[in-house]
Design an enzyme around this catalytic site. Structure first.
Site, short mmCIF file in Angstrom:
data_model
loop_
_atom_site.label_atom_id
_atom_site.label_comp_id
_atom_site.label_asym_id
_atom_site.label_seq_id
_atom_site.Cartn_x
_atom_site.Cartn_y
_atom_site.Cartn_z
CB SER A 144 -0.91 -0.04 1.27
OG SER A 144 -1.90 -1.26 0.99
CG HIS B 266 9.01 0.84 -2.25
ND1 HIS B 266 9.51 0.07 -3.15
CD2 HIS B 266 7.75 0.40 -2.18
CE1 HIS B 266 8.60 -0.51 -3.64
NE2 HIS B 266 7.56 -0.54 -3.12
N GLY C 259 0.30 50.72 7.69
CA GLY C 259 0.97 51.96 7.67
C GLY C 259 1.00 52.70 6.02
#
Length: 545
Positions: free
Chosen positions: A59, A220, A385
């Site tokens: 998986s 992997h 500002g």
């Protein structure tokens, strides 16, 4: 700390399979209830009348492999733990569960664990009198001298082609042969700028240096073959395309653009554009993706898989399926464009003179220019500002037009609309757009027949509608709305008093409901008037002098 959502690490894959099955759009998936450690996702509509096609593996590569189960593709998928091959027993149970007299084809990526476990399961299945064949996908060309190339994203193309053949009633040998032919004609290569994070790991390792990518790293997280010293999308696409072209020659191809899991949709679209302009562009017949098809958890990378085409492959790739993860191929063609004339948003007007209006405009603009430093100082305490500079910049533009006799002073509707048009261009941030909305809407209302006071109130209504601020939200509206209402009802002198009172009231408002001040805590707002409201009050005061 782990960078992975999960409840119980031991149940992670089981939980994910449940989520996949219950959300499958065709409602055609089941998990075989055998043993919690045996994870098999299969077609709910399977009747064993055709050759079964099974794949699987670790998986973490979603949607592979369970996401390719469904009519026209896989019959079943066997899911191992994250990045771990499923057991022999799991594969054997899958084979026995879905295989009938026509037999079964196993599609296996070229990793030792998968080869061994699927291979032994195939041999054991033969004891049950089942016919089982296996093909091994070895499409990764990152290590050209490697005798055992890895199976990566090209595996999804083999799934599709084999599934098509099985769905159309081909024999086991025919399904095996076309699957093997697909294996022989697909090549893949990938890269990544970040490896994947494993469930339960702390996620702090950064093997790949910033500014670099690894070419040919495994799905992997195995280190890549080489390091490339750029993140440039065009250069990286060419880095992949050149060796792929060397493998496939000048043949027509389908290209699978695979997201390894962690690349944004924006970037994948950009990479697809680069592919469309690459040296491979004249050979591409079909695009598949961009999408995750064989991913690597959250790896920040992508791969390209190219498949030499023939008629049978094209039919197979383009056939409809009922799966979660497959992407329908798109015929490759340059981006379509359509000629279209741009909208001309400029205001048509004729300069005109009106001494009284000229004096009012001059008073307003000079007041705002003179307030620049004072308003900036106020805004520095409650915002970022720049309120004074923003208003002064708009005022200077209108003053410049006034000095050059370039304003329609004798046409109120045109004057208001022109002021709105110019403020949207020269004033920065949201203030410029809001003031432009105010003047534009007011000008349109005058043009439609409204009296000036009513038109100005309509302008503020539109400003509130689009900007989201209301009375009491500590913005210029707290001065402007009462001033305009007084102008309509009692005249200019009353408007001056109302504007002054409204501006002063903002100093006691504990919370701003809109604008930059809404992010400032109440302690920092206390006793300070909103600079926009102060600007409005001062302009009204200047108009009566």
């Amino acid at each position: 700390m782990s960078r992975f959502f999960f409840d119980d690490r031991k149940q992670l894959v089981n939980d994910a399979i449940e989520g996949l099955v219950i959300s499958a759009p065709h409602g055609n998936l089941v998990r075989l209830d055998i043993d919690p450690a045996i994870r098999i996702v299969a077609r709910a509509d399977w009747d064993k009348s055709r050759v079964a096609v099974i794949s699987g593996g670790g998986s973490g590569h979603e949607p592979a492999h369970a996401g390719f189960v469904g009519k026209g593709m896989l019959t079943a998928a066997v899911c191992g733990d994250v990045f771990a091959s499923p057991s022999v027993d799991a594969v054997l149970n899958a084979i026995v569960a879905v295989t009938g007299d026509r037999g079964c084809l196993l599609i296996v990526k070229n990793y030792t664990g998968d080869r061994l476990n699927f291979g032994l399961a195939a041999e054991k299945a033969k004891r049950y009198g089942l016919k089982v064949e296996m093909v091994i996908v070895a499409d990764d060309i990152a290590l050209p001298d490697n005798k055992q190339p890895r199976g990566i994203a090209g595996t999804a193309l083999v799934h599709k082609i084999a599934g098509y053949a099985a769905e159309h009633g081909k024999s086991l040998s025919e399904v095996r042969d076309i699957a093997q032919q697909a294996c022989d004609n697909v090549r893949s290569l990938g890269l990544a700028m970040e490896s994947c994070n494993l469930p339960g790991s702390d996620g702090d390792e950064e093997r790949i240096q910033r500014g670099k990518v690894e070419l040919g790293l495994g799905i992997h997280g195995e280190p890549g073959a080489t390091v490339v010293d750029t993140h440039n999308s065009k250069a990286l696409i060419e880095t992949l395309v050149k060796p792929l072209q060397a493998e496939i020659g000048n043949d027509r191809v389908a290209v699978l653009i695979n997201n390894l899991g962690g690349v944004s949709a924006l970037e994948m679209a950009l990479l697809t554009k680069e592919l469309a302009h690459s040296s491979l562009k004249d050979q591409i017949a079909w695009l598949i993706g961009p999408a995750p098809l064989v991913s690597s958890l959250d790896m920040k990378g992508f791969s390209l898989s190219v498949l030499r085409l023939n008629d049978e492959f094209e039919k197979a790739l383009c056939a409809d399926v009922q799966t979660v993860g497959w992407q329908k191929p798109v015929p490759f063609a340059p981006m379509k464009t359509q000629p279209y004339s741009a909208v001309f948003d400029g205001l048509a007007f004729s300069p005109s003179d009106n001494p009284q209006v000229k004096a009012l405009v001059s008073a307003a603009t000079q007041t705002l220019i003179g307030l620049e430093n004072r308003l900036n100082a106020l805004d520095a305490r409650v915002g970022d500002g720049d309120t004074g500079s923003t208003f002064a910049e708009g005022a200077r533009e209108i003053a410049r037009l006034l000095e050059n006799n370039a304003l329609p002073l004798n046409n109120t509707a045109q004057l208001l609309q022109l002021v709105g048009e110019r403020l949207a261009t020269v004033m920065g941030g949201s203030s410029g757009v809001l003031m432009s909305i105010f003047f534009t809407a007011a000008g349109q209302a005058v043009q439609d027949g409204s009296a000036l006071p009513e038109a100005l109130l309509l302008g503020i209504k539109k400003m509130k509608q689009y900007g989201g601020a209301e009375l009491g939200d500590r913005t210029l509206i707290d001065a402007l709305q009462p001033a305009l209402e007084s102008l309509r009802d009692k005249g200019l002198a009353a408007a001056v008093d109302a504007a002054k009172t409204g501006a002063a009231s903002t100093a006691s408002m504990q919370k701003a409901g809109a604008g930059r001040s809404s992010y400032v805590n109440s302690e920092n707002l206390e006793g300070i008037s909103d600079p926009g409201a102060v600007a409005i009050a001062e302009v009204f005061a200047a108009l009566v002098k």
